[in-house]
Scaffold this motif. Structure first.
Motif, mmCIF file in Angstrom:
data_model
loop_
_atom_site.group_PDB
_atom_site.id
_atom_site.type_symbol
_atom_site.label_atom_id
_atom_site.label_comp_id
_atom_site.label_asym_id
_atom_site.label_seq_id
_atom_site.Cartn_x
_atom_site.Cartn_y
_atom_site.Cartn_z
ATOM 1 N N UNK A 10 38.730 31.050 44.118
ATOM 2 C CA UNK A 10 38.062 30.996 42.758
ATOM 3 C C UNK A 10 37.252 31.868 42.917
ATOM 4 N N UNK A 11 36.345 32.308 43.926
ATOM 5 C CA UNK A 11 35.307 33.402 43.553
ATOM 6 C C UNK A 11 36.037 34.628 43.456
ATOM 7 N N UNK A 12 37.206 35.194 43.817
ATOM 8 C CA UNK A 12 37.809 36.063 43.769
ATOM 9 C C UNK A 12 38.518 36.339 42.264
ATOM 10 N N UNK A 13 38.955 35.118 41.959
ATOM 11 C CA UNK A 13 39.554 35.260 40.386
ATOM 12 C C UNK A 13 38.470 35.742 39.257
ATOM 13 N N UNK A 14 37.328 35.239 39.633
ATOM 14 C CA UNK A 14 36.382 35.748 38.660
ATOM 15 C C UNK A 14 36.014 37.130 38.615
ATOM 16 N N UNK A 15 36.095 37.882 39.749
ATOM 17 C CA UNK A 15 35.744 39.011 39.659
ATOM 18 C C UNK A 15 36.637 40.394 39.921
ATOM 19 N N UNK A 16 37.770 39.900 40.398
ATOM 20 C CA UNK A 16 38.952 40.770 40.854
ATOM 21 C C UNK A 16 39.365 41.711 39.719
ATOM 22 N N UNK A 17 39.555 41.176 38.456
ATOM 23 C CA UNK A 17 40.206 41.912 37.304
ATOM 24 C C UNK A 17 38.944 42.852 36.873
ATOM 25 N N UNK A 18 37.879 42.720 37.024
ATOM 26 C CA UNK A 18 36.720 43.542 36.484
ATOM 27 C C UNK A 18 36.712 44.829 37.586
ATOM 28 N N UNK A 19 36.811 44.318 38.920
ATOM 29 C CA UNK A 19 36.594 45.285 39.909
ATOM 30 C C UNK A 19 37.963 46.517 39.812
ATOM 31 N N UNK A 20 39.191 45.824 39.460
ATOM 32 C CA UNK A 20 40.443 46.406 39.567
ATOM 33 C C UNK A 20 40.362 47.522 38.203
ATOM 34 N N UNK A 21 39.951 47.077 37.340
ATOM 35 C CA UNK A 21 39.678 47.915 36.112
ATOM 36 C C UNK A 21 38.755 49.060 36.231
ATOM 37 N N UNK A 22 37.718 48.845 37.363
ATOM 38 C CA UNK A 22 36.729 50.035 37.316
ATOM 39 C C UNK A 22 37.242 50.796 38.574
ATOM 40 N N UNK A 23 37.700 50.107 39.613
ATOM 41 C CA UNK A 23 38.220 51.262 40.876
ATOM 42 C C UNK A 23 39.342 51.358 41.090
ATOM 43 N N UNK A 24 40.344 50.589 40.452
ATOM 44 C CA UNK A 24 41.786 51.051 40.446
ATOM 45 C C UNK A 24 42.271 49.749 41.383
ATOM 46 N N UNK A 25 43.599 49.435 41.071
ATOM 47 C CA UNK A 25 44.282 48.447 41.793
ATOM 48 C C UNK A 25 44.530 48.477 43.487
ATOM 49 N N UNK A 26 44.819 49.706 43.672
ATOM 50 C CA UNK A 26 45.130 49.793 45.298
ATOM 51 C C UNK A 26 43.968 49.732 45.896
#
Length: 401
Positions: free
Chosen positions: A60-76
């Motif tokens: 649940x914690x990851x779901x809340x922040x993962x999308x924003x992090x991936x948009x800022x720093x890249x999927x890989x």
């Protein structure tokens, strides 16, 4: 599209599938061994449920922040970083340790594992056009359901021959392979990065949480999935101890429910097209309540007749799959300009409610006869009905939403 482009898309699909499969196995490959874990660690049924709840909360914690992090720093980078965290936690849970630290590492494992479910769909969205995207996403969804079903079968055999810790060692190996695959084989698929706007994200989350309709549409599938996960994890104690099933037999028993969900997923699209989202959604709520009531009655009056209880839970499982798809669709339609954020928050709500429901189930059945398990499933079904009348009935009956 060029031949090389198609090969690249297919390679990314395979990587996404493997990462999601790793997450599936981390979640439930060990479930047939819960009675053995309870005995070896000297803990009760309620405490064993934390092995599932802690991981669900971490995800649940990851779901809340993962999308924003991936948009800022890249999927890989994000996928590699979270998988690295999962690898550390997966190694830690392989060793004997106090119960409290075991649960802590399961939570950390869940934080790392959550990225596999988010990034799989994101990678496909990055590299596929609108015509190809639904096809590849259907492959991902089918793989997710298939391997959630296969995991307890593998787990049953591993536990039977090598003990319950072998399942955690297996997950560690799978995670190590996933980390290597991402590092050596996955290109960066993000075309243009965006600065992380955390204040905007928090404002969006606040607006959505204050919407009682959105909240209700997120709570309902969480309650139904929580009832199912709670049943499958708690039933392992009864079926292995009281009905005499082996770990292998229970692994196959648990897989029946996942295969049924997978089969229904194939048909659900045409069912919704023929009958509409609103009718299917109402069906999932009311039939879920009725089947949960019948399951409770079965555990009261037929406590030793497994097939009667199983039939009732199969009907409940059918309602779950209908509930997930239709509630998600309705929830996203409330915030069409923020689909990514709405999807992440819905997933987080489901994860939190699943963890809550599974833990409530553990407390309700602790040391009690199987009828307590029936009471738990019915309580979740009744809560679904309460949420429907209190929060979501109006939006569900509005076809324009």
């Amino acid at each position: 599209m060029t031949r090389n482009g198609e090969i690249s898309q297919f390679r990314i699909l395979l990587i996404a599938i493997y990462c999601m499969v790793t997450g599936c196995f981390a979640f439930d490959v060990f479930v047939p061994g819960l009675p053995e874990i309870s005995k070896e660690l000297g803990i009760n049924q309620g405490q064993t449920q934390w092995l599932i709840s802690a991981m669900s909360l971490g995800t649940t914690v990851t779901l809340l922040i993962c999308g924003t992090l991936a948009d800022a720093y890249g999927r890989r980078k994000v996928l590699f970083g979270f998988l690295g965290l999962m690898l550390i936690a997966s190694a830690a849970v392989c060793f004997p340790q106090p119960y409290s630290s075991f649960i802590m590492w399961r939570f950390v494992q869940g934080v790392g594992c959550g990225v596999t479910f988010v990034m799989g769909f994101t990678l496909i969205a990055d590299v596929c056009d609108r015509q190809k995207r639904p096809i590849y996403i259907s492959y991902l969804s089918a793989s997710l359901t298939l391997f959630l079903a296969l995991a307890p079968i593998f787990g049953g055999y591993m536990i039977h021959y090598w003990g319950w810790r072998s399942t955690f060692v297996f997950v560690f190996v799978m995670t190590a392979v996933a980390l290597g695959v991402v590092y050596f084989c996955l290109p960066e698929t993000l075309k243009a990065s965006h600065k992380a706007n955390w204040s905007q994200l928090l404002r969006s989350y606040r607006q959505m949480i204050l919407s009682k309709e959105f909240l209700g549409l997120g709570l309902t599938p969480g309650l139904m999935i929580g009832a199912s996960v709670g049943y499958l994890s708690l039933a392992s104690h009864y079926l292995i101890r009281d009905f005499g099933l082996s770990e292998i037999s229970y692994g196959w028993y648990q897989s029946i429910f996942m295969f049924i969900q997978g089969g229904l997923s194939v048909m659900l699209g045409s069912i919704i097209r023929n009958h509409g989202v609103e009718k299917v959604l109402r069906f999932s709520v009311f039939c879920g309540f009725i089947s949960s009531f019948l399951f409770m009655v079965a555990t009261w009056f037929f406590p030793t007749v497994l097939w009667v209880q199983t039939v009732c839970m199969v009907f409940f499982t059918i309602c779950i799959n209908s509930s997930i798809v239709t509630h998600v669709d309705k929830g996203l339609s409330l915030f069409p300009s923020a689909l990514g954020t709405a999807s992440a928050l819905q997933g987080a709500l489901r994860g939190f409610v699943i963890a809550f429901a599974v833990q409530i189930g553990g407390w309700m059945v602790m040391g009690a006869p199987i009828s307590a398990l029936g009471n738990f499933v019915f309580a979740m079904g009744a809560l679904v009905l309460v949420v429907y009348f209190a929060l979501t009935r109006k939006v569900i009956n509005s076809p324009q939403n």
